[in-house]
Scaffold this motif. Structure first.
Motif, PDB file in Angstrom:
ATOM      1  N   GLY A   5     -73.736 -19.321 -91.582  1.00  0.00           N
ATOM      2  CA  GLY A   5     -74.753 -18.558 -91.440  1.00  0.00           C
ATOM      3  C   GLY A   5     -75.074 -17.769 -90.043  1.00  0.00           C
ATOM      4  O   GLY A   5     -75.961 -16.992 -90.223  1.00  0.00           O
ATOM      5  N   ASP A   6     -74.174 -17.988 -89.090  1.00  0.00           N
ATOM      6  CA  ASP A   6     -74.357 -17.034 -87.951  1.00  0.00           C
ATOM      7  C   ASP A   6     -72.863 -16.916 -87.299  1.00  0.00           C
ATOM      8  O   ASP A   6     -72.541 -17.075 -86.428  1.00  0.00           O
ATOM      9  CB  ASP A   6     -75.292 -17.570 -86.925  1.00  0.00           C
ATOM     10  N   GLY A  24     -76.749 -22.318 -87.790  1.00  0.00           N
ATOM     11  CA  GLY A  24     -77.333 -20.959 -88.707  1.00  0.00           C
ATOM     12  C   GLY A  24     -78.287 -19.902 -87.904  1.00  0.00           C
ATOM     13  O   GLY A  24     -78.129 -20.066 -86.714  1.00  0.00           O
ATOM     14  N   GLU A  25     -78.750 -19.018 -88.501  1.00  0.00           N
ATOM     15  CA  GLU A  25     -79.381 -17.924 -87.726  1.00  0.00           C
ATOM     16  C   GLU A  25     -80.639 -18.520 -86.911  1.00  0.00           C
ATOM     17  O   GLU A  25     -81.567 -19.228 -87.578  1.00  0.00           O
ATOM     18  CB  GLU A  25     -80.178 -17.003 -88.854  1.00  0.00           C
ATOM     19  N   HIS A  41     -84.720 -19.036 -87.894  1.00  0.00           N
ATOM     20  CA  HIS A  41     -85.103 -19.042 -89.262  1.00  0.00           C
ATOM     21  C   HIS A  41     -85.344 -20.497 -89.781  1.00  0.00           C
ATOM     22  O   HIS A  41     -84.880 -21.347 -89.064  1.00  0.00           O
ATOM     23  CB  HIS A  41     -83.979 -18.714 -90.058  1.00  0.00           C
ATOM     24  N   ARG A  52     -82.126 -21.845 -93.953  1.00  0.00           N
ATOM     25  CA  ARG A  52     -80.826 -22.085 -93.525  1.00  0.00           C
ATOM     26  C   ARG A  52     -79.998 -23.086 -94.456  1.00  0.00           C
ATOM     27  O   ARG A  52     -78.671 -23.039 -94.538  1.00  0.00           O
ATOM     28  CB  ARG A  52     -80.662 -22.586 -92.129  1.00  0.00           C
TER      29      ARG A  52
END
Length: 500
Positions: free
Chosen positions: A349-350, A370-371, A374, A379
């Protein structure tokens, strides 16, 4: 604020911060933080005026002198941030080594004791005291500390704060463990803990082993919220970004060990592709994996278009390429509409070069949160694995431009093309990026992943989405870097993928 108690105690100066002092100290923090918080690199509200903050949680987790408070505050924009606050009698002992920018301010107890309050993520003594909470795995007021089954957490290890992170803070303990202190706090269980546990169950996956975590107690029906994650420390010779940019600079200069400008990172890029494929395979086996439905494809492409429309408002330089980008997104929807199955699963996700460490036996992927910012529900949503791949390919492009900027002594992406030497170096930078991107894709395929180059429509759509995101970020934070994503936007709007 929760978990505080009140009792009558005769103070001794050596007692430091007592439970009955907590309320006034937190009140003073609420007064001080609006001026101090916006200067933190992990503060997400840059550019917005910060009015007031309110306490969500505050507990004394390391009593004495100095004391350590584990706290969460909510801003007037509704964002919640975790602070580890040290409280030491004023004047501060010079041997503590508290950086000047870590000092939040001062407070005074009801009986006149003056305290200096500071962000304690650089204080080894207090961070070592925090580790003892994970060793004991016992509650502390409104806080809980949990171990994963079978995890061994040795006591007495010296803390060493790490530098370089943007959205969180990491602390190493004796080269054996690493504590991630989450800064922007969202309700619920953090996705990284879930992802690391899944990879641990899969076994033989290049990731760090999770050991323990801290969370809110989840009282009054509230869902427990993750605050910290303790995991295995991964010794390394550096992260992917630092290694790649150094290799890129050597190749652009013509100094890399293999044939310039195409050598220097191929083997590492290939191995990084293999590690990414192994992680994707494990996540697909341990967590949700299925095929994207047509309604989901419509929702996905609508989200891509919405992000593009948002960026067009703030980055008008994207406007000439809007039509080509819209076409890329509609092509993705059309692929699914025609009945072509599109596998989706949990992804990193990131993913980028900074999220990989070069350990002794290969690459290890890190930071599965993850981001940042968010919602966890978003996520956790299954995505095509190519989203991670596209993000990593964009990272190679950034590494090449960064290296070129270092050589030329100008911000990345800014140069004059009238100089033949500059033109030659720029071509070498592009060649390095292309070669590394191809190496990553080859490694991903060799480890059992689907070759992303066989799905050009997907790759183009997700690379374009990432480049648009980058353009918006750079316009807001680093305008001098904006030419890097704009070049990718132009290329992708015209339909080119790996070659650029």
């Amino acid at each position: 604020m929760t978990g505080t108690s009140h009792r009558t105690v005769t103070r001794r100066r050596s007692d430091g911060l007592l439970a009955e002092d907590l309320g006034p100290v937190v009140d003073e923090l609420c007064r001080l933080l609006p001026a101090w918080l916006p200067g933190r690199r992990w503060y997400a509200g840059k550019g917005r005026a910060l009015g007031e903050v309110r306490p969500v949680l505050a507990e004394i987790v390391v009593p004495g002198t100095p004391a350590l408070l584990q706290t969460v505050f909510r801003t007037d924009a509704g964002e919640c941030y975790q602070l580890l606050v040290g409280a030491v009698p004023t004047p501060v002992d010079v041997d503590r080594g508290v950086p000047a920018d870590a000092v939040i301010g001062s407070s005074r107890t009801a009986d006149g004791l003056s305290l200096t309050l500071y962000e304690a993520s650089s204080d080894p003594e207090l961070l070592s005291g925090l580790l003892e909470r994970f060793v004991a795995a016992a509650p502390c007021g409104a806080l809980e500390y949990h171990r994963l089954p079978g995890a061994e957490i040795p006591a007495g290890l010296r803390a060493r704060p790490l530098t370089g992170e943007q959205s969180n803070t990491s602390v190493a303990y004796g080269g054996r463990m690493m504590l991630k202190v989450l800064r922007r706090i969202l309700p619920g269980a953090n996705t990284e803990l879930e992802m690391l546990a899944a990879l641990e169950r899969a076994g033989d996956v290049p990731s760090a082993r999770p050991l323990a975590w801290a969370q809110t107690a989840g009282r009054h029906g509230a869902e427990p919220t993750t605050l910290c994650i303790l995991q295995e420390f991964v010794p390394s010779r550096g992260d992917g970004w630092s290694i790649a940019t150094a290799e890129a600079e050597a190749c652009i200069r013509g100094e890399c060990e293999s044939v310039a400008p195409l050598g220097g990172f191929w083997d590492d890029a290939f191995a990084l592709g293999q590690a990414t494929a192994r992680v994707h395979t494990a996540l697909a086996q341990q967590l949700e994996a299925r095929t994207l439905s047509l309604p989901e494809a419509v929702e996905l492409t609508d989200a891509l278009v919405a992000r593009l429309d948002e960026a067009l408002v703030e980055v008008p330089d994207i406007t000439p390429y809007a039509r080509g980008l819209h076409t890329a997104y509609q092509d993705l929807r059309e692929v699914v509409r025609r009945g072509n199955p599109l596998p989706i699963q949990r992804v990193h996700g990131d993913l980028h070069l900074g999220q990989a460490l070069r350990a002794a036996d290969g690459w290890v992927l890190i930071d599965f949160e993850g981001e940042p910012g968010h919602p966890f529900e978003e996520r956790r949503r299954p995505q095509p694995a190519v989203r991670d791949i596209a993000a990593m390919l964009r990272s190679f492009d950034y590494a090449a431009h960064h290296a070129l900027g270092e050589i030329l002594g100008v911000p990345p992406g800014q140069r004059t093309t009238r100089d033949l030497r500059v033109t030659r170096l720029a071509r070498r930078a592009s060649a390095w990026a292309v070669h590394s991107r191809r190496g990553f894709c080859a490694g991903y395929t060799a480890a059992g992943g689907q070759d992303p180059r066989t799905s050009p429509v997907l790759l183009r759509a997700f690379e374009a989405d990432k480049a648009v995101y980058e353009a918006l970020y750079e316009a807001r934070n680093r305008p001098e870097w904006l030419p890097i994503p704009l070049a990718a936007v132009r290329r992708l709007a015209l339909g080119s993928r790996i070659a650029g």
